[in-house]
Scaffold this motif. Structure first.
Motif, PDB file in Angstrom:
ATOM      1  N   VAL A 202      48.625  66.042  55.277  1.00  0.00           N
ATOM      2  CA  VAL A 202      47.167  66.178  55.297  1.00  0.00           C
ATOM      3  C   VAL A 202      46.878  67.469  56.044  1.00  0.00           C
ATOM      4  O   VAL A 202      47.363  67.671  57.153  1.00  0.00           O
ATOM      5  N   TYR A 203      46.098  68.351  55.401  1.00  0.00           N
ATOM      6  CA  TYR A 203      45.843  69.644  56.021  1.00  0.00           C
ATOM      7  C   TYR A 203      44.438  70.150  55.700  1.00  0.00           C
ATOM      8  O   TYR A 203      43.793  69.690  54.758  1.00  0.00           O
ATOM      9  N   ALA A 204      43.999  71.108  56.518  1.00  0.00           N
ATOM     10  CA  ALA A 204      42.704  71.748  56.312  1.00  0.00           C
ATOM     11  C   ALA A 204      42.894  72.869  55.298  1.00  0.00           C
ATOM     12  O   ALA A 204      43.553  73.867  55.583  1.00  0.00           O
ATOM     13  N   GLY A 205      42.346  72.672  54.104  1.00  0.00           N
ATOM     14  CA  GLY A 205      42.432  73.680  53.058  1.00  0.00           C
ATOM     15  C   GLY A 205      41.212  74.576  53.065  1.00  0.00           C
ATOM     16  O   GLY A 205      40.314  74.424  53.897  1.00  0.00           O
ATOM     17  N   ASP A 206      41.168  75.481  52.127  1.00  0.00           N
ATOM     18  CA  ASP A 206      40.046  76.419  52.039  1.00  0.00           C
ATOM     19  C   ASP A 206      38.722  75.721  51.764  1.00  0.00           C
ATOM     20  O   ASP A 206      37.670  76.202  52.179  1.00  0.00           O
ATOM     21  N   ASN A 207      38.785  74.585  51.059  1.00  0.00           N
ATOM     22  CA  ASN A 207      37.551  73.868  50.689  1.00  0.00           C
ATOM     23  C   ASN A 207      37.485  72.474  51.294  1.00  0.00           C
ATOM     24  O   ASN A 207      36.934  71.562  50.695  1.00  0.00           O
ATOM     25  N   GLY A 208      38.085  72.283  52.458  1.00  0.00           N
ATOM     26  CA  GLY A 208      38.045  70.984  53.122  1.00  0.00           C
ATOM     27  C   GLY A 208      39.433  70.393  53.285  1.00  0.00           C
ATOM     28  O   GLY A 208      40.451  71.053  53.072  1.00  0.00           O
ATOM     29  N   THR A 209      39.462  69.135  53.635  1.00  0.00           N
ATOM     30  CA  THR A 209      40.717  68.437  53.906  1.00  0.00           C
ATOM     31  C   THR A 209      41.419  68.082  52.605  1.00  0.00           C
ATOM     32  O   THR A 209      40.801  67.611  51.657  1.00  0.00           O
ATOM     33  N   VAL A 210      42.742  68.297  52.598  1.00  0.00           N
ATOM     34  CA  VAL A 210      43.565  68.028  51.423  1.00  0.00           C
ATOM     35  C   VAL A 210      44.679  67.054  51.808  1.00  0.00           C
ATOM     36  O   VAL A 210      45.286  67.175  52.868  1.00  0.00           O
ATOM     37  N   VAL A 211      44.924  66.096  50.917  1.00  0.00           N
ATOM     38  CA  VAL A 211      46.044  65.162  51.049  1.00  0.00           C
ATOM     39  C   VAL A 211      47.039  65.546  49.966  1.00  0.00           C
ATOM     40  O   VAL A 211      46.662  65.685  48.798  1.00  0.00           O
ATOM     41  N   ALA A 212      48.307  65.728  50.334  1.00  0.00           N
ATOM     42  CA  ALA A 212      49.307  66.176  49.359  1.00  0.00           C
ATOM     43  C   ALA A 212      50.610  65.406  49.515  1.00  0.00           C
ATOM     44  O   ALA A 212      51.031  65.082  50.631  1.00  0.00           O
ATOM     45  N   TYR A 213      51.233  65.130  48.357  1.00  0.00           N
ATOM     46  CA  TYR A 213      52.567  64.530  48.354  1.00  0.00           C
ATOM     47  C   TYR A 213      53.261  64.873  47.045  1.00  0.00           C
ATOM     48  O   TYR A 213      52.610  65.212  46.058  1.00  0.00           O
ATOM     49  N   GLU A 214      54.583  64.807  47.061  1.00  0.00           N
ATOM     50  CA  GLU A 214      55.347  65.063  45.846  1.00  0.00           C
ATOM     51  C   GLU A 214      55.408  63.796  45.015  1.00  0.00           C
ATOM     52  O   GLU A 214      55.554  62.693  45.550  1.00  0.00           O
TER      53      GLU A 214
END
Length: 148
Positions: A101-113
């Motif tokens: 979970v990270y702060a992206g350019d357009n808000g918070t992003v949740v990422a997984y493979e």
């Protein structure tokens, strides 16, 4: 002749190229820490084990470096992970599961493979019940994390 050799070299290099990893991302209306808190609560509520919560941003700050707000949750359930490792012990290099979970350019992003990406090249049957349950669990847990 040079064009033919160049084309053949390019074609052969593409044949041996690994597939692009599929990273699944979702936007969260919450902050990084609130999204991660919700993800951790969902994981624990589902009966899985949280092995670690890594605050990458804090780690960077501890060595006087800057990094966007980012946290990683490492978690798993041996009822799902064990059959994957029984099929191919190298699945243990991909398990337990991880969600960033990270702060992206357009808000918070949740990422997984994706599970397909995790087990690419391994003798893990992607149509097996445990693999399908992993896919469903990742989608369900991250869905709960981003819900308002």
């Amino acid at each position: 002749m040079k064009r033919i050799l160049t084309a053949m070299t390019t074609a052969l290099s593409l044949i041996g190229a690994p597939l692009m990893a599929e990273t699944i991302t979702q936007n969260s209306p919450k902050s990084v820490s609130a999204t991660m808190d919700a993800l951790q609560a969902a994981v624990e509520g589902a009966g899985a084990t949280v092995f670690a919560r890594v605050n990458h941003g804090a780690g960077a700050a501890s060595v006087e470096m800057e990094l966007t707000d980012a946290e990683l949750l490492i978690f798993g359930n041996p009822r799902l992970g064990t059959p994957a490792m029984q099929a191919d012990i190298h699945a243990g290099l991909q398990l337990p599961l991880r969600v960033l979970v990270y702060a992206g350019d357009n808000g918070t992003v949740v990422a997984y493979e994706s599970v397909e990406t995790l087990f690419d090249g391994l003798d893990v049957p992607l149509d097996a019940e445990f693999a399908q349950r992993m896919t469903g669990a990742l989608a369900m847990l991250t869905g709960k994390a981003i819900a308002e």
